[in-house]
Enzyme design. Structure first.
Site, PDB file in Angstrom:
ATOM      1  N   LYS A 138       0.698  -1.107   0.079  1.00  0.00           N
ATOM      2  CA  LYS A 138       0.186   0.278  -0.097  1.00  0.00           C
ATOM      3  C   LYS A 138       0.893   1.408  -0.081  1.00  0.00           C
ATOM      4  O   LYS A 138       0.732   2.234  -0.686  1.00  0.00           O
ATOM      5  CB  LYS A 138      -0.887   0.190   1.278  1.00  0.00           C
ATOM      6  CG  LYS A 138      -1.610  -1.137   1.283  1.00  0.00           C
ATOM      7  CD  LYS A 138      -2.794  -1.098   2.413  1.00  0.00           C
ATOM      8  CE  LYS A 138      -2.076  -1.044   3.940  1.00  0.00           C
ATOM      9  NZ  LYS A 138      -1.230  -2.439   4.156  1.00  0.00           N
TER      10      LYS A 138
ATOM     11  N   ARG B 197      11.653  -5.426   4.720  1.00  0.00           N
ATOM     12  CA  ARG B 197      11.524  -3.927   4.545  1.00  0.00           C
ATOM     13  C   ARG B 197      12.496  -3.230   5.149  1.00  0.00           C
ATOM     14  O   ARG B 197      12.777  -3.421   6.427  1.00  0.00           O
ATOM     15  CB  ARG B 197      10.082  -3.533   5.055  1.00  0.00           C
ATOM     16  CG  ARG B 197       9.952  -2.101   4.729  1.00  0.00           C
ATOM     17  CD  ARG B 197       8.642  -1.619   4.896  1.00  0.00           C
ATOM     18  NE  ARG B 197       7.802  -2.313   5.982  1.00  0.00           N
ATOM     19  CZ  ARG B 197       6.513  -2.207   6.131  1.00  0.00           C
ATOM     20  NH1 ARG B 197       5.600  -1.694   5.099  1.00  0.00           N
ATOM     21  NH2 ARG B 197       6.057  -3.034   7.159  1.00  0.00           N
TER      22      ARG B 197
ATOM     23  N   ARG C 236      -9.354   1.813   9.059  1.00  0.00           N
ATOM     24  CA  ARG C 236      -9.032   0.154   9.451  1.00  0.00           C
ATOM     25  C   ARG C 236     -10.032  -0.537  10.479  1.00  0.00           C
ATOM     26  O   ARG C 236      -9.909  -1.415  10.621  1.00  0.00           O
ATOM     27  CB  ARG C 236      -7.778   0.495  10.265  1.00  0.00           C
ATOM     28  CG  ARG C 236      -6.428  -0.157   9.578  1.00  0.00           C
ATOM     29  CD  ARG C 236      -5.330  -0.038  10.539  1.00  0.00           C
ATOM     30  NE  ARG C 236      -4.276  -0.867  10.517  1.00  0.00           N
ATOM     31  CZ  ARG C 236      -3.247  -0.250   9.533  1.00  0.00           C
ATOM     32  NH1 ARG C 236      -3.096   0.759   9.016  1.00  0.00           N
ATOM     33  NH2 ARG C 236      -2.088  -1.171   9.698  1.00  0.00           N
TER      34      ARG C 236
ATOM     35  N   ARG D  24      11.683  -0.970  10.653  1.00  0.00           N
ATOM     36  CA  ARG D  24      10.503  -0.684  11.553  1.00  0.00           C
ATOM     37  C   ARG D  24      10.539  -1.472  12.793  1.00  0.00           C
ATOM     38  O   ARG D  24      10.402  -2.742  12.614  1.00  0.00           O
ATOM     39  CB  ARG D  24       9.113  -0.521  10.873  1.00  0.00           C
ATOM     40  CG  ARG D  24       8.812   0.814  10.246  1.00  0.00           C
ATOM     41  CD  ARG D  24       7.716   0.583   9.486  1.00  0.00           C
ATOM     42  NE  ARG D  24       6.460  -0.134  10.099  1.00  0.00           N
ATOM     43  CZ  ARG D  24       5.332  -0.138   9.205  1.00  0.00           C
ATOM     44  NH1 ARG D  24       5.201   0.202   7.862  1.00  0.00           N
ATOM     45  NH2 ARG D  24       4.118  -0.879   9.665  1.00  0.00           N
TER      46      ARG D  24
ATOM     47  N   ARG E 261       0.002  -8.695  13.885  1.00  0.00           N
ATOM     48  CA  ARG E 261      -0.432  -7.618  12.979  1.00  0.00           C
ATOM     49  C   ARG E 261      -1.329  -8.189  11.870  1.00  0.00           C
ATOM     50  O   ARG E 261      -2.540  -7.748  11.586  1.00  0.00           O
ATOM     51  CB  ARG E 261       0.524  -6.968  12.305  1.00  0.00           C
ATOM     52  CG  ARG E 261       1.568  -6.099  12.979  1.00  0.00           C
ATOM     53  CD  ARG E 261       2.711  -5.609  12.330  1.00  0.00           C
ATOM     54  NE  ARG E 261       2.364  -4.765  11.259  1.00  0.00           N
ATOM     55  CZ  ARG E 261       3.432  -4.306  10.381  1.00  0.00           C
ATOM     56  NH1 ARG E 261       4.658  -4.810  10.737  1.00  0.00           N
ATOM     57  NH2 ARG E 261       3.064  -3.653   9.158  1.00  0.00           N
TER      58      ARG E 261
HETATM   59  P1  AP5 Z   1       4.841  -1.311   1.667  1.00  0.00           P
HETATM   60  O1  AP5 Z   1       4.671  -0.700   0.461  1.00  0.00           O
HETATM   61  O2  AP5 Z   1       5.672  -0.811   2.729  1.00  0.00           O
HETATM   62  O3  AP5 Z   1       3.536  -2.523   2.138  1.00  0.00           O
HETATM   63  P2  AP5 Z   1       2.188  -1.708   3.243  1.00  0.00           P
HETATM   64  O4  AP5 Z   1       0.895  -2.587   2.417  1.00  0.00           O
HETATM   65  O5  AP5 Z   1       2.371  -0.261   3.286  1.00  0.00           O
HETATM   66  O6  AP5 Z   1       2.725  -2.224   4.464  1.00  0.00           O
HETATM   67  P3  AP5 Z   1       2.841  -1.901   5.868  1.00  0.00           P
HETATM   68  O7  AP5 Z   1       3.387  -2.915   6.678  1.00  0.00           O
HETATM   69  O8  AP5 Z   1       3.302  -0.370   6.012  1.00  0.00           O
HETATM   70  O9  AP5 Z   1       1.347  -1.810   6.186  1.00  0.00           O
HETATM   71  P4  AP5 Z   1       0.673  -1.910   7.638  1.00  0.00           P
HETATM   72  O10 AP5 Z   1      -0.818  -1.331   7.435  1.00  0.00           O
HETATM   73  O11 AP5 Z   1       0.605  -2.658   8.576  1.00  0.00           O
HETATM   74  O12 AP5 Z   1       1.225  -0.555   8.355  1.00  0.00           O
HETATM   75  P5  AP5 Z   1       0.878   1.004   8.977  1.00  0.00           P
HETATM   76  O13 AP5 Z   1       2.150   1.824   8.777  1.00  0.00           O
HETATM   77  O14 AP5 Z   1      -0.224   1.253   8.026  1.00  0.00           O
HETATM   78  O15 AP5 Z   1       5.639  -2.826   1.287  1.00  0.00           O
HETATM   79  C1  AP5 Z   1       6.043  -3.929   2.086  1.00  0.00           C
HETATM   80  C2  AP5 Z   1       7.555  -4.540   1.694  1.00  0.00           C
HETATM   81  O16 AP5 Z   1       7.132  -5.266   0.209  1.00  0.00           O
HETATM   82  C3  AP5 Z   1       8.448  -3.229   1.027  1.00  0.00           C
HETATM   83  O17 AP5 Z   1       9.737  -3.940   1.705  1.00  0.00           O
HETATM   84  C4  AP5 Z   1       8.412  -3.164  -0.181  1.00  0.00           C
HETATM   85  O18 AP5 Z   1       9.513  -2.900  -0.942  1.00  0.00           O
HETATM   86  C5  AP5 Z   1       7.987  -4.462  -0.651  1.00  0.00           C
HETATM   87  N1  AP5 Z   1       6.969  -4.682  -1.821  1.00  0.00           N
HETATM   88  C6  AP5 Z   1       5.959  -3.779  -2.096  1.00  0.00           C
HETATM   89  N2  AP5 Z   1       5.218  -4.068  -3.023  1.00  0.00           N
HETATM   90  C7  AP5 Z   1       5.920  -5.007  -3.736  1.00  0.00           C
HETATM   91  C8  AP5 Z   1       5.762  -5.962  -4.968  1.00  0.00           C
HETATM   92  N3  AP5 Z   1       4.654  -5.689  -5.706  1.00  0.00           N
HETATM   93  N4  AP5 Z   1       6.525  -6.993  -5.105  1.00  0.00           N
HETATM   94  C9  AP5 Z   1       7.693  -7.142  -4.140  1.00  0.00           C
HETATM   95  N5  AP5 Z   1       7.852  -6.648  -3.095  1.00  0.00           N
HETATM   96  C10 AP5 Z   1       6.827  -5.584  -3.120  1.00  0.00           C
HETATM   97  O19 AP5 Z   1       0.599   0.898  10.289  1.00  0.00           O
HETATM   98  C11 AP5 Z   1       1.520   0.579  11.536  1.00  0.00           C
HETATM   99  C12 AP5 Z   1       0.596   0.374  12.757  1.00  0.00           C
HETATM  100  O20 AP5 Z   1       0.177   1.783  13.024  1.00  0.00           O
HETATM  101  C13 AP5 Z   1      -0.470  -0.340  12.778  1.00  0.00           C
HETATM  102  O21 AP5 Z   1      -0.230  -1.679  13.199  1.00  0.00           O
HETATM  103  C14 AP5 Z   1      -1.395   0.235  13.882  1.00  0.00           C
HETATM  104  O22 AP5 Z   1      -0.790   0.033  15.213  1.00  0.00           O
HETATM  105  C15 AP5 Z   1      -1.050   1.671  13.757  1.00  0.00           C
HETATM  106  N6  AP5 Z   1      -2.204   2.119  12.752  1.00  0.00           N
HETATM  107  C16 AP5 Z   1      -1.704   2.699  11.502  1.00  0.00           C
HETATM  108  N7  AP5 Z   1      -3.101   3.110  10.889  1.00  0.00           N
HETATM  109  C17 AP5 Z   1      -4.189   2.928  11.917  1.00  0.00           C
HETATM  110  C18 AP5 Z   1      -5.363   3.253  11.785  1.00  0.00           C
HETATM  111  N8  AP5 Z   1      -6.096   3.940  10.807  1.00  0.00           N
HETATM  112  N9  AP5 Z   1      -6.177   2.638  12.989  1.00  0.00           N
HETATM  113  C19 AP5 Z   1      -5.484   2.195  14.185  1.00  0.00           C
HETATM  114  N10 AP5 Z   1      -4.271   1.880  14.214  1.00  0.00           N
HETATM  115  C20 AP5 Z   1      -3.485   2.474  12.986  1.00  0.00           C
END
Ligand code: AP5
Length: 232
Positions: free
Chosen positions: A25, A139, A100, A172, A183
């Site tokens: 994402k 990552r 979410r 991270r 997660r």
């Molecule tokens: P990446 O693009 O970083 O993936 P992502 O989907 O953004 O993954 P996240 O882990 O950031 O999502 P998340 O939703 O768990 O975390 P967030 O920060 O929102 O890609 C991942 C890896 O794959 C990278 O190494 C990339 O290079 C590789 N890649 C990408 N595409 C690829 C492809 N097509 N082929 C091969 N490799 C590829 O949330 C973190 C925490 O914050 C949560 O756990 C929660 O505690 C809190 N939080 C955030 N938002 C909320 C909310 N709205 N409500 C409540 N808590 C929240």
């Protein structure tokens, strides 16, 4: 001079990227936001900034994020409302990691209506949980600019250094292997119901997130351009 890759059309709406941790994402949201010249709103990045600045919100969020749970809706919703009311959001924005929960989605619907936006376009990144572990544990992110790499799939040219600014890459805290399970469970229990929620509303578009980054980008662009046509 680098070519201007921004899209000539305006986005003029909220686009939501929905999917499990590591689905890509953030990688795709940065690209789409750059092409359309709109803000990329990652609630994860916003929360991590609060954590690094040790704000009251950050102090509350830090232990919750480190164990892989979701931060309470009340904290996230206030943060999001303040962000989308800023002038740079007036031509649309790309949400990554928000909403979410169903409560967050309902609140967002009200907020968008109040601010005169069309209903959101939702892109669902479908990825087999078996692929999530490799994506997440591999990552690395640039400390300064937030560029995203993967030591297995998309390594930087120089180990540990960002291709763009040479800055240090870091992992991270919640990307440790033992946090991936919690997660994923939080996703299945609290966020996956949004797939059915937005499908019922006719807003959801599916993307096979196991494809290459470039293929996923093309599919996302097709969806966004297609949704601009009057028939949708
Ligand atoms: P990446 O693009 O970083 O993936 P992502 O989907 O953004 O993954 P996240 O882990 O950031 O999502 P998340 O939703 O768990 O975390 P967030 O920060 O929102 O890609 C991942 C890896 O794959 C990278 O190494 C990339 O290079 C590789 N890649 C990408 N595409 C690829 C492809 N097509 N082929 C091969 N490799 C590829 O949330 C973190 C925490 O914050 C949560 O756990 C929660 O505690 C809190 N939080 C955030 N938002 C909320 C909310 N709205 N409500 C409540 N808590 C929240």
């Amino acid at each position: 001079m680098a070519p201007d890759t921004r899209h000539p059309d305006k986005l003029d709406r909220a686009v939501i990227f929905l999917g499990p941790p590591g689905a890509g994402k953030g990688t795709q949201a940065k690209e789409l936001a750059k092409r359309y010249g709109v803000p990329h709103l990652s609630t994860g990045d916003m929360l991590r900034e609060h954590v690094s600045k040790v704000t009251p919100l950050g102090k509350e969020a830090k232990p919750i994020m480190e164990r892989g749970d979701l931060v309470p809706d009340s904290l996230v919703l206030r943060m999001v409302r303040e962000r989308i009311e800023r002038p740079d959001c007036s031509h649309g924005f790309v949400f990554d990691g928000f909403p979410r929960t169903v409560a967050q989605a309902q609140y967002l619907g009200v907020l968008l209506r109040q601010h005169g936006y069309r209903p959101p376009l939702v892109v669902h990144f479908a990825l087999d949980p078996a692929l999530v572990l490799r994506r997440i544990t591999g990552r690395r992110m640039c400390k300064a600019g937030g560029e995203i790499y993967n030591i297995y799939e998309r390594p930087p040219k120089v180990e540990g250094r960002c291709d763009s600014d040479g800055g240090e890459l870091e992992q991270r805290p919640d990307d440790r292997e033992e946090i991936v399970g919690p997660r994923l469970q939080a996703y299945e229990k609290q966020t996956a119901p949004l797939v059915a929620y937005y499908r019922r509303l006719g807003r959801l578009h599916d993307v096979d997130a196991s494809k290459s980054v470039e293929e996923v980008t093309q599919r996302v662009l097709e969806i966004v351009r297609g949704a601009r046509q009057p028939a949708h």
